[in-house]
Scaffold this motif. Structure first.
Motif, PDB file in Angstrom:
ATOM      1  N   GLY A   1       0.833  -1.207   0.000  1.00  0.00           N
ATOM      2  CA  GLY A   1       0.000   0.000   0.000  1.00  0.00           C
ATOM      3  C   GLY A   1       0.861   1.249   0.000  1.00  0.00           C
ATOM      4  O   GLY A   1       0.573   2.222  -0.705  1.00  0.00           O
TER       5      GLY A   1
ATOM      6  N   LEU B   1       2.181   1.628  -3.531  1.00  0.00           N
ATOM      7  CA  LEU B   1       1.133   1.978  -4.495  1.00  0.00           C
ATOM      8  C   LEU B   1       0.596   3.390  -4.232  1.00  0.00           C
ATOM      9  O   LEU B   1       0.575   4.237  -5.131  1.00  0.00           O
ATOM     10  N   PHE B   2       0.194   3.650  -3.010  1.00  0.00           N
ATOM     11  CA  PHE B   2      -0.505   4.908  -2.739  1.00  0.00           C
ATOM     12  C   PHE B   2       0.447   6.089  -2.566  1.00  0.00           C
ATOM     13  O   PHE B   2       0.148   7.188  -2.976  1.00  0.00           O
TER      14      PHE B   2
ATOM     15  N   PHE C   1       1.380   6.662  -6.590  1.00  0.00           N
ATOM     16  CA  PHE C   1       0.294   7.611  -6.853  1.00  0.00           C
ATOM     17  C   PHE C   1       0.459   8.933  -6.119  1.00  0.00           C
ATOM     18  O   PHE C   1      -0.291   9.867  -6.346  1.00  0.00           O
ATOM     19  N   ASN C   2       1.431   8.975  -5.226  1.00  0.00           N
ATOM     20  CA  ASN C   2       1.718  10.255  -4.593  1.00  0.00           C
ATOM     21  C   ASN C   2       0.487  10.864  -3.916  1.00  0.00           C
ATOM     22  O   ASN C   2       0.264  12.068  -3.995  1.00  0.00           O
TER      23      ASN C   2
ATOM     24  N   PHE D   1      -9.944   6.158  -6.608  1.00  0.00           N
ATOM     25  CA  PHE D   1      -9.103   6.506  -7.749  1.00  0.00           C
ATOM     26  C   PHE D   1      -9.977   6.462  -8.986  1.00  0.00           C
ATOM     27  O   PHE D   1     -10.902   5.682  -9.085  1.00  0.00           O
TER      28      PHE D   1
ATOM     29  N   ILE E   1      -2.554  12.977 -11.477  1.00  0.00           N
ATOM     30  CA  ILE E   1      -1.363  12.537 -10.742  1.00  0.00           C
ATOM     31  C   ILE E   1      -0.200  12.333 -11.715  1.00  0.00           C
ATOM     32  O   ILE E   1       0.943  12.663 -11.430  1.00  0.00           O
TER      33      ILE E   1
ATOM     34  N   PHE F   1      -8.685  -0.738   2.847  1.00  0.00           N
ATOM     35  CA  PHE F   1      -8.440  -0.189   1.518  1.00  0.00           C
ATOM     36  C   PHE F   1      -9.590   0.671   0.992  1.00  0.00           C
ATOM     37  O   PHE F   1      -9.373   1.572   0.198  1.00  0.00           O
TER      38      PHE F   1
END
Lengths: 172, 510, 341
Positions: free
Chosen positions: A147, A150-151, A155-156, B38, B46, B403
């Motif tokens: 995570g 990824l996050f 994906f910043n 997302f 992004i 999540f």
């Protein structure tokens, strides 16, 4: 197990109409609160809400009347049972809710990675009853680190950052 | 506008040579589509440094591929774990998730992929063929007509509420009331916000979506070992490749259904600002209305899955039309694409077909090629993706909670939204446990504010005359259609019941 | 992207870390230049009360891409749209430390007008705009497809016969006020229809649901193929080549409207920060003024396709004057904007 989007309460002999009233009563209170916020505003802000809210109140009153009739006839009771059934799971469910609340509360300070790791670890241990510790530790670690990449790295996202993110900031 | 078919064919071939851009974009799109919060739009934002650095043509292909595949990605968690990745997939779990519980996840995924791809491919081609006419749609569907379209979607509440009409309507109207939280569109007066500034711009959709569907689901499923029924588990253990093929076969057998529901998506997509959520609800509602077996909707019915998935991919093609023909993007993703192209000095609008036809047609060929590549690459994954459903709830519930709360945070970066998702989780949980449909609440939350916006706009234009809602010929025709589509099923249902009563004792519908 | 990542909390943590630098576990943290004397010793956080990817975003990126060279630090942007900017101002900037490391990049046009209509929960005087970056006048535009309304005279003439629907981003917007003032002056009847944002407004005009529209010029000037800009609320037509049909409302109708800048973006800071750290404040203002004359900035602005002519430095005094002016005009039209008499 819940049904797909609907109920799945084991049906007792008498319909537990009390539980069915929880949501409508909440809706009724909310609608009345909503009305108090639009008393002194231009009509454009009122028209839709008064229309829909009045219908909602009407529907809720109809349900309450229906319930009263059913209770009088002995077809239903005011039990709240379906809401907490099965009872064995009540402590677990409340504990999970507590963990979830703590997760959201602490993420602002602890940052995404470590808080997610702890949440996953604790809640999985809770649900497994303390079994399979090694597996749970591994899953929590993989998912929180995954995570993070990824996050936060890829994906910043603007997630609250804690010690882990700060430490790794220079690296990634 | 003359369509240059030679150029189109040449571009089609050329786009395939960009497979190295399309494949990663598809993968990324599937991932971002599947994670609630997302979306293609915020991913492109992004990745702006990346897309801005690309050649305009490659950048466009990348963005279009990402857009199309994210739409498909959103359906995957909707089917597998009852969590729509975006609002556009909110109608997908209605029948997709029941299939999963029956152990038919692989089939459901295959059906969703095939419907998405064929719906998307068909509407992409149709969009190109009918562009001059379709572009006129936006000139005719104004506030008044949009009110009726919203009501088509909202009437789904009544359809879902079939089992206990009173409770169904309460759920729907409660959702509408929640949807009215926030400032009104005219004077921006805050209403019912409990004093939270974060609620001034209406209830954010993703927290409502993940709360009602996912968080509540996670709290409910911990009673069982798996989300599957016992028979479902047995079916999943046995499932092999044949399941995927069966899904493909079933979807292909519904080709006509795919065609007309994807066209609903296309037409709604053309209207600037309408979007995939409304299209998939309207498609589901229409599909049920004209079905011979409406009672099976909500129990894992093939058509109930085909309709929203075809429709939301139809929207994807549709949103490109206003962008290219009148220079006004149909949705957020299209708007951001325009910004990126603008950066490269490409002004998106009607002249693009003359000035840079390779880009104007390129948008459509990229979409078509993406769909073609997608069916080949994603379909085989259905079998592996579906395995997620056999994971024990011990692991699944915490993962879903964590999540999806992350997803609730992402769009606005407010921790507040995570609390909000949790609050919706509690509402959803109570609803599930006491026989209220969470989808009915969600329809209210999503469509309520849209309906109000169009209604207030129409009233503002007419300066307060309520009769404005009957002021357009097209609108009046649509009103009649709405009434017909509400009452015909009731009549048919009654007739069917009468016939059934004569044969066997009454059956309960869903 | 790394310059713009939003790790506000990380910095807060770093600050905590430097305070407790003795703690062994924390000593491994990369506390870059934590003990350096000069300001700035860490990244500067910018709160943008609008959406990422919009005009403010592009504008701010262009400016900070050059400013960072003078300040020798990076900027981190956080976008907090919501409640017409109030979330950014109140919830985020409001809570930020008054240490000159936290700036807001706001819009003195619509945002300030919004405070007039809905009194904010904070004291407006807590913030001070320290440098205006650009100004973008409000304009009136029509669709090229509109056969009847081709110029501002057509609009006024038609407005005297029937009420015209005017697409605007929101009621509390300088461009909207311009249209109202024009209507009052000429006797034409204009009905403002708020469409929530520039994109929807352009769509409303393009699809013919609105008779014409009023927006900041920057939002329309790039769409010359679809729209004609027919009037501008400014002292002069700032882009005569790109807005050929635009008349200056004041000159054309003999009005005395002060310029209505629909976009007037500016950096802001908490007054408390200036009082506590006058030295840091001086570094900020000295360096930012150099940006305007740097050719690299012109290049960066051109890249965003925004007209260079709109870039204009405004001193804190200029900003204060403009805020006061917008506040006054907002008060004058308050009943119209709130629907209450």
């Amino acid at each position: 197990m819940s049904d797909e989007n609907g109920p799945d309460t084991g049906k007792p002999a008498k319909k537990a109409a009390g539980a069915e009233l929880v949501l409508p009563v909440a809706g009724l209170i909310f609608t009345i609160y909503y009305f108090t916020t639009i008393i002194d505003v231009p009509w454009t802000a009122q028209v839709s809400a008064f229309f829909v809210g009045t219908i909602l109140i009407g529907l809720i009153i109809a349900l309450i009347i229906r319930t009263v009739i059913q209770v009088r006839r002995g077809e239903a009771s005011l039990s709240l049972a379906p809401l907490i059934a099965p009872r064995d799971y009540v402590p677990k469910r409340l504990a999970l809710l507590g963990l979830t609340l703590s997760y959201v509360f602490f993420i602002e300070w602890g940052g995404f990675t470590i808080t997610t790791f702890l949440f996953l670890l604790c809640s999985m241990l809770l649900l497994s009853g303390g079994k399979k510790k090694g597996l749970i530790l591994t899953i929590s670690l993989i998912l929180s680190v995954g995570g993070y990449f990824l996050f936060i790295v890829v994906f910043n996202t603007r997630f609250p950052k804690g010690p882990v993110e700060t430490m790794l900031h220079g690296v990634f | 506008m003359e369509i240059d078919w030679g150029l189109f064919a040449e571009l089609f071939g050329r786009t395939f040579t960009f497979w190295w851009v399309i494949l990663p974009a598809i993968l990324l799109g599937l991932i971002v589509g599947a994670i609630p919060g997302f979306s293609a739009a915020n991913t492109i934002i992004i990745l702006l440094p990346l897309t801005l650095a690309m050649e305009p043509e490659i950048g466009l292909i990348f963005m279009v591929a990402l857009y199309a595949s994210s739409r498909m990605g959103a359906g995957i968690p909707a089917i597998l774990v009852n969590i729509p990745g975006t609002a556009g997939a909110a109608a997908t779990p209605l029948d997709g998730y029941p299939m999963t519980k029956q152990g038919r996840a692989q089939q459901a995924l295959a059906i969703s992929f095939v419907s998405s791809v064929f719906g998307g491919l068909l509407t992409t081609i149709l969009a190109l063929l009918a562009m001059p006419w379709l572009s006129q749609v936006a000139y005719h569907l104004h506030s008044v007509e949009m009110i009726v379209i919203m009501l088509f979607g909202i009437s789904l509440i009544a359809t879902i509420a079939a089992k206990d009409t009173l409770k169904g309507l309460i759920a729907g109207f409660f959702g509408l009331m929640i949807g009215y939280i926030g400032a009104d569109v005219v004077y921006e007066t805050p209403r019912g916000t409990f004093g939270f500034l974060e609620l001034y711009d209406k209830v954010p959709l993703i927290p409502a979506l993940v709360g009602l569907f996912a968080v509540s689901e996670a709290f409910a499923v911990i009673e069982g070992e798996s989300i599957l029924t016992k028979r479902g588990m047995e079916a999943m253990q046995k499932a092999g490749w044949a399941e995927t093929w069966e899904g493909v076969r079933l979807a292909v057998s519904r080709w006509w259904h795919i065609i007309w529901t994807s066209i609903i998506g296309l037409v709604i997509g053309v209207v600037p600002g309408a979007g995939a959520a409304i299209a998939s609800f309207v498609a589901y509602q229409q599909s049920k209305t004209f079905s011979k077996t409406p009672e099976k909707y909500g129990t894992g019915h093939l058509d109930g899955l085909v309709a929203p998935e075809s429709a939301n991919n139809g929207v994807t093609s549709g949103t490109l039309i206003p962008l290219l023909v009148i220079g006004v993007p149909g949705g957020a993703t299209a708007a951001i694409m325009a910004v990126v192209l603008q950066y490269h000095g490409v002004t998106v609008g009607p002249d693009l077909f003359d000035s840079q036809p390779e880009l104007a047609y390129g948008a459509f060929t990229a979409m078509a090629v993406t769909y073609a590549i997608m069916i080949l690459t994603v379909l085989p994954l259905a079998r592996y993706m579906s395995r997620i459903t056999v994971v024990s709830t011990t692991y699944m519930a915490p993962i879903i909670i964590s999540f999806t709360l992350v997803g609730a945070f992402v769009p606005r970066a407010y921790v507040f939204d995570m609390y909000l998702a949790l609050a919706f989780g509690v509402i959803g949980y109570v609803a599930r446990k006491t026989g209220y449909h969470v989808a009915a609440i969600l329809i209210g939350v999503i469509l309520g504010p849209l309906l109000e916006n169009y209604f207030l706009r129409a009233l503002r234009i007419s300066q307060g005359d309520v009769m404005v809602i009957f002021s357009s010929n097209l609108g009046d025709v649509m009103w009649v259609m709405l009434i017909v589509s509400l009452f015909v099923p009731m009549y048919l249902d009654r007739r069917r019941k009468r016939q059934a009563e004569q044969a066997v004792p009454t059956t309960t519908d869903c | 992207m790394s310059d713009f990542e939003n790790d506000f909390s990380r910095r807060l943590f770093l600050k905590g870390a430097s305070a407790t630098a003795g703690a062994g576990a924390l000593s491994m943290l990369p506390i870059q230049a934590a003990f350096a004397a000069a300001f700035p010793e860490q990244n500067i956080q910018i709160f943008v009360p609008t959406r990422a990817g919009g005009g403010a975003d592009r504008n701010m990126r262009a400016f900070t891409s050059v400013w960072k060279n003078y300040l020798k630090t990076n900027f981190e942007a956080g976008f907090y749209p919501g409640a017409a900017g109030r979330v950014g101002y109140e919830t985020y900037m409001g809570k930020a430390k008054a240490d000159c490391y936290n700036l807001i990049f706001g819009n003195m046009g619509p945002e300030v007008l919004n405070w007039v209509v809905k009194k904010p929960t904070f004291d407006l005087n807590r913030f001070l705009y320290i440098a205006q970056v650009d100004q973008d006048p409000g304009i009136v535009f029509v669709s090229k497809k509109n056969k009847k309304l081709k110029n501002i005279d057509d609009i006024v003439k038609e407005g005297k016969k029937r009420t015209l629907n005017v697409g605007v981003s929101r009621l509390a917007h300088p461009a909207s006020l311009g249209v109202v003032a024009l209507g009052r002056h000429t006797g034409a009847k204009f009905n403002l229809v708020p469409l929530s944002g520039g994109r929807n407004t352009r769509a409303g005009v393009a699809t013919g649901e609105m008779d014409f529209g009023a927006l900041p010029s920057g939002s329309v000037v790039r769409k010359q193929k679809q729209f004609d800009i027919v009037a501008v609320f400014d002292k002069e037509n700032p882009l005569p080549n790109r807005m050929k049909k635009a008349v200056v409302v004041n000159d054309h109708f003999g009005m005395k409207l002060p310029p209505l800048y629909a976009g007037a973006r500016a950096f802001g800071i908490k007054r408390e920060a200036i009082e506590k750290h006058p030295d840091r404040y001086k570094v900020l203002t000295d360096t930012l003024q150099k940006v305007y004359t740097d050719p690299a900035y012109k290049k960066a602005v051109k890249k965003t396709k925004a007209p260079w002519k709109y870039i204009r430095y405004g001193s804190p005094a200029d900003c204060e004057k403009y805020v006061k002016y917008i506040t006054d005009i907002g008060a004058e039209y308050k009943s119209l904007l709130t629907g209450k008499s």
